[in-house]
Structures are given as structure tokens and as C-alpha cells.
Design a protein around this motif. Structure first.
Motif, short mmCIF file in Angstrom:
data_model
loop_
_atom_site.label_atom_id
_atom_site.label_comp_id
_atom_site.label_asym_id
_atom_site.label_seq_id
_atom_site.Cartn_x
_atom_site.Cartn_y
_atom_site.Cartn_z
N UNK A 1 -10.92 -13.27 -24.85
CA UNK A 1 -10.69 -12.07 -25.15
C UNK A 1 -11.05 -11.37 -23.72
N UNK A 2 -12.32 -11.50 -23.31
CA UNK A 2 -12.68 -11.03 -22.27
C UNK A 2 -11.52 -11.64 -21.11
N UNK A 3 -11.51 -12.66 -21.26
CA UNK A 3 -10.93 -13.14 -19.87
C UNK A 3 -9.37 -12.41 -20.01
N UNK A 4 -8.89 -12.87 -20.71
CA UNK A 4 -7.20 -11.54 -21.46
C UNK A 4 -7.71 -10.85 -20.79
N UNK A 5 -8.23 -9.79 -21.10
CA UNK A 5 -8.76 -7.82 -21.36
C UNK A 5 -8.11 -8.06 -19.51
N UNK A 6 -9.05 -9.04 -19.23
CA UNK A 6 -9.72 -9.26 -17.31
C UNK A 6 -8.54 -9.70 -16.53
N UNK A 7 -7.60 -10.46 -17.17
CA UNK A 7 -6.37 -10.36 -16.54
C UNK A 7 -5.54 -9.78 -16.04
N UNK A 8 -5.31 -8.67 -17.83
CA UNK A 8 -4.83 -7.70 -18.14
C UNK A 8 -5.04 -6.34 -17.16
N UNK A 9 -6.54 -6.35 -17.47
CA UNK A 9 -6.73 -4.92 -16.35
C UNK A 9 -6.02 -5.52 -15.17
N UNK A 10 -6.61 -6.85 -14.40
CA UNK A 10 -6.09 -7.25 -13.07
C UNK A 10 -4.67 -7.01 -12.54
N UNK A 11 -3.68 -7.07 -13.71
CA UNK A 11 -2.38 -7.24 -13.43
C UNK A 11 -1.86 -5.36 -13.38
N UNK A 12 -2.79 -4.74 -14.28
CA UNK A 12 -2.42 -3.34 -14.59
C UNK A 12 -2.89 -2.70 -13.01
N UNK A 13 -4.72 -3.47 -12.47
CA UNK A 13 -5.16 -2.81 -11.42
C UNK A 13 -3.83 -2.72 -10.18
N UNK A 14 -2.99 -4.73 -9.76
CA UNK A 14 -1.97 -4.49 -9.33
C UNK A 14 -1.09 -3.32 -9.24
N UNK A 15 -0.65 -3.27 -10.49
CA UNK A 15 0.43 -2.52 -10.84
C UNK A 15 -0.28 -1.45 -9.73
N UNK A 16 -1.13 -0.49 -10.04
CA UNK A 16 -1.19 0.55 -10.31
C UNK A 16 -1.55 0.71 -7.96
N UNK A 17 -1.98 -0.34 -7.78
CA UNK A 17 -1.98 -0.46 -6.50
C UNK A 17 -0.64 -0.51 -5.64
N UNK A 18 0.68 -1.19 -6.74
CA UNK A 18 2.03 -1.36 -5.71
C UNK A 18 2.58 0.57 -6.32
N UNK A 19 2.33 1.19 -7.26
CA UNK A 19 2.37 2.53 -6.75
C UNK A 19 1.84 3.17 -6.45
N UNK A 20 0.68 2.99 -6.54
CA UNK A 20 0.31 4.01 -5.22
C UNK A 20 1.22 3.58 -3.46
N UNK A 21 1.06 2.40 -3.63
CA UNK A 21 2.17 2.23 -2.57
C UNK A 21 3.39 2.83 -2.67
N UNK A 22 3.97 3.06 -2.96
CA UNK A 22 5.18 2.85 -3.34
C UNK A 22 5.28 4.65 -2.85
N UNK A 23 3.95 5.34 -3.90
CA UNK A 23 3.98 7.03 -4.13
C UNK A 23 3.46 7.30 -2.08
N UNK A 24 2.71 6.12 -1.77
CA UNK A 24 2.54 6.88 -0.04
C UNK A 24 3.52 6.45 0.88
N UNK A 25 4.43 5.49 0.31
CA UNK A 25 5.53 5.03 1.16
C UNK A 25 6.18 6.34 1.10
N UNK A 26 6.80 7.12 -0.31
CA UNK A 26 7.64 8.22 -0.87
C UNK A 26 7.42 9.66 -0.14
#
Length: 179
Positions: free
Chosen positions: A56-81
Motif C-alpha cells: 500500500x505504501x508503494x502504491x500510495x508512493x506511486x500515486x503520489x508520484x503520478x499526482x506530483x507529475x500531473x501537478x508539475x505538468x499543470x504547473x508547466x502548462x500554467x507557466x506557458x499560459x
């Protein structure tokens, strides 16, 4: 002998202690035997919980990494916009400034043209007024010099026009000398 009686054989078995120890051992062995499935089940459950917790911790960590990656992408998109909006704002600002400058130039030209037209109208009015005054003065002067009255309008107009022409020619000659 006394010493011999006091010294007892260490290897000799005490049957009462042995019996009591054997009964206690068998009771403990029976309790452990009865408790062994529960104990192994509890240990297995605990191991499963630990392994499940790790999973569960590994799964939560993977989900957190995915969410972190999505956040980074959204942040980069926001910077581009933001950069695009900033560029649009700069372009709009430049367009507004150019438009305002053009409007100001048009307004300045209009004001200058209006002022020039007003100056020309004032000059024409002044010339007309001066012609009238010069005409009256020249007629009065000519009457005094010649000694006759210039009552005829045509004669008066000729005298005034000739006087003004001579005046304009003398002004033109003076301006030519200055240049």
C-alpha cells in the motif's frame, strides 16, 4: 565422614524435581501446541499486514508520484499560459500605445489645421479691416493732398487698390533684401 555426608552427588537425579519439571514441561508444551495455530496465524496475519502495508505504501508512493507529475505538468502548462497571456498583454499594450499615438497625432493635426484655418480667417478679417481703414485713411489723405473730394466710389477703389499694391510691393522688396 562428616564431609562425605555433606557432599552429595551432583549427578544424582532428584525424582520429585524431575517429575514436577516434566509435568510443567508437558503443560507448557500442550499450551504451546494448542496455541501454535493461533500464533502462526497471528504471525502470518502480521506478516501479511506488513507486506500489505509495504505494498500500500508503494502504491500510495506511486500515486503520489503520478499526482506530483500531473501537478508539475499543470504547473508547466500554467507557466506557458501565463507567458502566452503576458505576451498577448504586451502586444495589446503596444497596439493600444500605437493606436493612442496615432489618435494623438490625428488630433494634433486636426488642432493644427483648425488653428491654421482660424489664423487664416483672422488674417483675412484683419486684411479686410485694414483695407477698409487704409482706404478711408488714403481717401482722406488724397482729399487733403489733392484738394478735391473722392466721392466717386470707383475712383476711391482705384486709389485704395493702387496704394495697397504699392504697399505690398515695398513689403516684398524688404523681405527679399532680408533673405
Amino acid at each position: 565422614m562428616y564431609l562425605a555426608a555433606e557432599q552429595e552427588n551432583v549427578l544424582r537425579i532428584h525424582w520429585d524435581e524431575f517429575t514436577f519439571g516434566l509435568i510443567a514441561f508437558l503443560i507448557i508444551l500442550g499450551v504451546v501446541y494448542k496455541m501454535w495455530p493461533r500464533l502462526t496465524k497471528a504471525l502470518d496475519e502480521r506478516a501479511d499486514q506488513i507486506e500489505g502495508g509495504i505494498a500500500r505504501a508503494q502504491k500510495a508512493e506511486a500515486e503520489a508520484d503520478e499526482i506530483r507529475q500531473q501537478y508539475k505538468e499543470k504547473l508547466e502548462e500554467a507557466h506557458r499560459e501565463y507567458a502566452q497571456e503576458l505576451e498577448k498583454a504586451k502586444e495589446q499594450r503596444a497596439a493600444i500605445i500605437a493606436e493612442a499615438r496615432e489618435e494623438a497625432q490625428v488630433e494634433a493635426r486636426r488642432i493644427i489645421e483648425a488653428a491654421q484655418a482660424q489664423i487664416e480667417a483672422d488674417r483675412q478679417q484683419a486684411v479686410a479691416q485694414l483695407r477698409g481703414e487704409i482706404g478711408a485713411l488714403s481717401t482722406d489723405l488724397a482729399t487733403r493732398i489733392v484738394g478735391e473730394t473722392l466721392s466717386d466710389e470707383a475712383a476711391r477703389s482705384r486709389v485704395v487698390d493702387r496704394f495697397l499694391e504699392e504697399l505690398e510691393q515695398s513689403e516684398s522688396a524688404q523681405q527679399a533684401e532680408v533673405r
